[in-house]
Design an enzyme around this catalytic site. Structure first.
Site, PDB file in Angstrom:
ATOM      1  N   PRO A  11     -10.948  -0.109  -7.675  1.00 33.39           N
ATOM      2  CA  PRO A  11     -11.109   1.881  -7.850  1.00 33.39           C
ATOM      3  C   PRO A  11     -11.110   2.086  -6.846  1.00 33.39           C
ATOM      4  O   PRO A  11     -10.333   3.397  -6.744  1.00 33.39           O
ATOM      5  CB  PRO A  11     -11.875   1.315  -9.598  1.00 33.39           C
ATOM      6  CG  PRO A  11     -12.220  -0.049  -9.401  1.00 33.39           C
ATOM      7  CD  PRO A  11     -11.155  -1.610  -8.258  1.00 33.39           C
ATOM      8  N   LYS A  13     -10.776   1.758  -3.191  1.00 36.68           N
ATOM      9  CA  LYS A  13      -9.237   2.376  -2.663  1.00 36.68           C
ATOM     10  C   LYS A  13      -7.730   2.556  -3.661  1.00 36.68           C
ATOM     11  O   LYS A  13      -7.274   3.941  -2.870  1.00 36.68           O
ATOM     12  CB  LYS A  13      -8.298   0.552  -2.363  1.00 36.68           C
ATOM     13  CG  LYS A  13      -9.634  -0.110  -2.173  1.00 36.68           C
ATOM     14  CD  LYS A  13      -8.597  -1.333  -1.247  1.00 36.68           C
ATOM     15  CE  LYS A  13      -8.730  -2.255   0.430  1.00 36.68           C
ATOM     16  NZ  LYS A  13      -7.940  -3.120   0.265  1.00 36.68           N
ATOM     17  N   ASP A  70      -5.406  -3.492   4.066  1.00 35.14           N
ATOM     18  CA  ASP A  70      -5.886  -4.387   4.215  1.00 35.14           C
ATOM     19  C   ASP A  70      -6.976  -3.711   5.368  1.00 35.14           C
ATOM     20  O   ASP A  70      -7.020  -3.316   5.910  1.00 35.14           O
ATOM     21  CB  ASP A  70      -5.492  -5.891   4.475  1.00 35.14           C
ATOM     22  CG  ASP A  70      -6.604  -7.370   4.340  1.00 35.14           C
ATOM     23  OD1 ASP A  70      -6.826  -7.232   3.120  1.00 35.14           O
ATOM     24  OD2 ASP A  70      -7.064  -7.497   4.838  1.00 35.14           O
ATOM     25  N   GLY A 155     -18.026   0.260  -1.166  1.00 36.01           N
ATOM     26  CA  GLY A 155     -18.159  -1.229   0.562  1.00 36.01           C
ATOM     27  C   GLY A 155     -19.684  -1.034   0.820  1.00 36.01           C
ATOM     28  O   GLY A 155     -20.263  -0.517   0.510  1.00 36.01           O
ATOM     29  N   TYR A 156     -19.123  -0.746   1.786  1.00 42.19           N
ATOM     30  CA  TYR A 156     -20.080  -0.819   3.393  1.00 42.19           C
ATOM     31  C   TYR A 156     -20.485   1.225   3.176  1.00 42.19           C
ATOM     32  O   TYR A 156     -21.178   1.222   4.375  1.00 42.19           O
ATOM     33  CB  TYR A 156     -19.638  -1.208   4.478  1.00 42.19           C
ATOM     34  CG  TYR A 156     -19.387  -2.852   4.061  1.00 42.19           C
ATOM     35  CD1 TYR A 156     -20.520  -3.686   4.234  1.00 42.19           C
ATOM     36  CD2 TYR A 156     -18.090  -3.736   3.772  1.00 42.19           C
ATOM     37  CE1 TYR A 156     -20.510  -5.465   4.036  1.00 42.19           C
ATOM     38  CE2 TYR A 156     -17.986  -4.430   3.848  1.00 42.19           C
ATOM     39  CZ  TYR A 156     -18.884  -5.687   3.847  1.00 42.19           C
ATOM     40  OH  TYR A 156     -19.271  -6.895   3.547  1.00 42.19           O
ATOM     41  N   ASP A 157     -19.560   1.766   2.853  1.00 44.18           N
ATOM     42  CA  ASP A 157     -19.602   3.962   3.291  1.00 44.18           C
ATOM     43  C   ASP A 157     -21.419   3.532   2.981  1.00 44.18           C
ATOM     44  O   ASP A 157     -21.556   4.352   4.072  1.00 44.18           O
ATOM     45  CB  ASP A 157     -19.370   4.472   2.348  1.00 44.18           C
ATOM     46  CG  ASP A 157     -17.191   3.893   2.143  1.00 44.18           C
ATOM     47  OD1 ASP A 157     -17.503   3.784   3.428  1.00 44.18           O
ATOM     48  OD2 ASP A 157     -17.011   4.350   1.653  1.00 44.18           O
ATOM     49  N   LYS A 177     -14.069  12.355   3.561  1.00 39.09           N
ATOM     50  CA  LYS A 177     -14.047  10.924   4.255  1.00 39.09           C
ATOM     51  C   LYS A 177     -12.976  10.451   4.486  1.00 39.09           C
ATOM     52  O   LYS A 177     -12.236  10.369   5.802  1.00 39.09           O
ATOM     53  CB  LYS A 177     -14.358  10.264   3.233  1.00 39.09           C
ATOM     54  CG  LYS A 177     -13.832   9.083   3.163  1.00 39.09           C
ATOM     55  CD  LYS A 177     -15.069   7.397   2.170  1.00 39.09           C
ATOM     56  CE  LYS A 177     -14.045   6.072   2.648  1.00 39.09           C
ATOM     57  NZ  LYS A 177     -14.217   5.511   1.934  1.00 39.09           N
ATOM     58  N   HIS A 182     -10.527   5.486   8.212  1.00 39.15           N
ATOM     59  CA  HIS A 182      -9.388   4.859   9.121  1.00 39.15           C
ATOM     60  C   HIS A 182      -8.740   4.242   8.059  1.00 39.15           C
ATOM     61  O   HIS A 182      -7.300   4.953   8.678  1.00 39.15           O
ATOM     62  CB  HIS A 182     -10.226   3.523   8.628  1.00 39.15           C
ATOM     63  CG  HIS A 182     -10.904   2.630   7.809  1.00 39.15           C
ATOM     64  ND1 HIS A 182     -11.246   3.285   7.034  1.00 39.15           N
ATOM     65  CD2 HIS A 182     -10.608   1.449   6.776  1.00 39.15           C
ATOM     66  CE1 HIS A 182     -12.127   3.299   5.943  1.00 39.15           C
ATOM     67  NE2 HIS A 182     -11.564   1.822   5.740  1.00 39.15           N
TER      68      HIS A 182
END
Ligand code: IMP
Length: 201
Positions: A11, A13, A70, A155-157, A177, A182
């Site tokens: 979700p 992504k 990915d 995630g790692y945010d 963001k 990336h």
């Protein structure tokens, strides 16, 4: 409008990819919205291998162009880990918060100047016959904070301090963001390619 299927059901992504693909002229859909099964073992040694496998599988299942991302976080003090293993770091039993805690524990005692890291995203577009049509890459440089900050992203945010901003990715608005991430960089290039493909046939 031609369809573009996103080769993910994550979700966090999906929300980012949809925002970044607005205005490309494609109807952006997920495998679950189409009711097609989508499960790929991400056992590749590289981001490209995993992204290509996901894009191929989604494009074949949905019968339209597919876009796969990915991505991962590469921590210099850990020799680039977790990298392509970022989603599975620490084993299947951990959730996002557990993986963040593990990362902070592994970096205990590592001084501020040595906590540099980067997010990397590889985006692949595949055709329904399984051909890989294009690949794009984006990198966001930063460092690992001492503790989580911010409630946005995924995630790692919360522990990734963006270079030059002094804020974690989770402290940025979605638009902020997208501007530096990336995935933002890779998907903006992919969006331009997709637009051009429609305009020029
Ligand atoms: P995969 O691309 O599905 O293998 O998963 C990539 C993993 O890397 C995610 O599950 C996150 O843990 C991490 N990751 C990738 N992009 C981001 C991001 O933008 N913010 C935070 N974590 C990310």
């Amino acid at each position: 409008m031609p369809r573009l299927v996103l080769a993910t059901n994550n979700p966090g992504k999906v929300a980012e990819l949809r925002r970044l693909l607005v205005g490309t002229g494609y109807e952006v859909v997920t495998p679950s919205e189409l009711g097609v099964a989508f499960e790929v073992d991400e056992t590749g040694a590289t981001y490209f291998e995993n992204a290509a496998a996901k894009a191929r599988a989604a494009a074949r299942a949905a019968g339209c162009l597919a876009l796969a991302d990915d991505s991962g976080i590469e921590v210099d003090a850990l020799g680039g880990r977790p990298g392509v293993q970022s989603a599975r770091y620490g084993g299947e039993g951990l959730d996002d918060r557990g993986r963040v805690e593990l990362l902070l524990r592994e970096l205990e005692g590592v001084p501020d100047g040595k906590r540099t890291a980067r997010f990397r995203a590889v985006v692949v577009i595949a055709a329904p016959d399984g051909r890989i049509l294009q690949t794009f890459e984006g990198i966001a440089e930063g460092s690992i904070a001492r503790e989580p900050r911010g409630a946005g992203g995924f995630g790692y945010d919360p522990v990734f301090t963006v270079r030059g901003l002094g804020k974690t990715m989770a402290e940025l608005t979605p638009e902020e963001k997208d501007a530096v991430s990336h995935r933002g960089q890779a998907v903006r290039a992919a969006a331009a390619w997709l637009r051009a493909r429609l305009e020029h046939g």
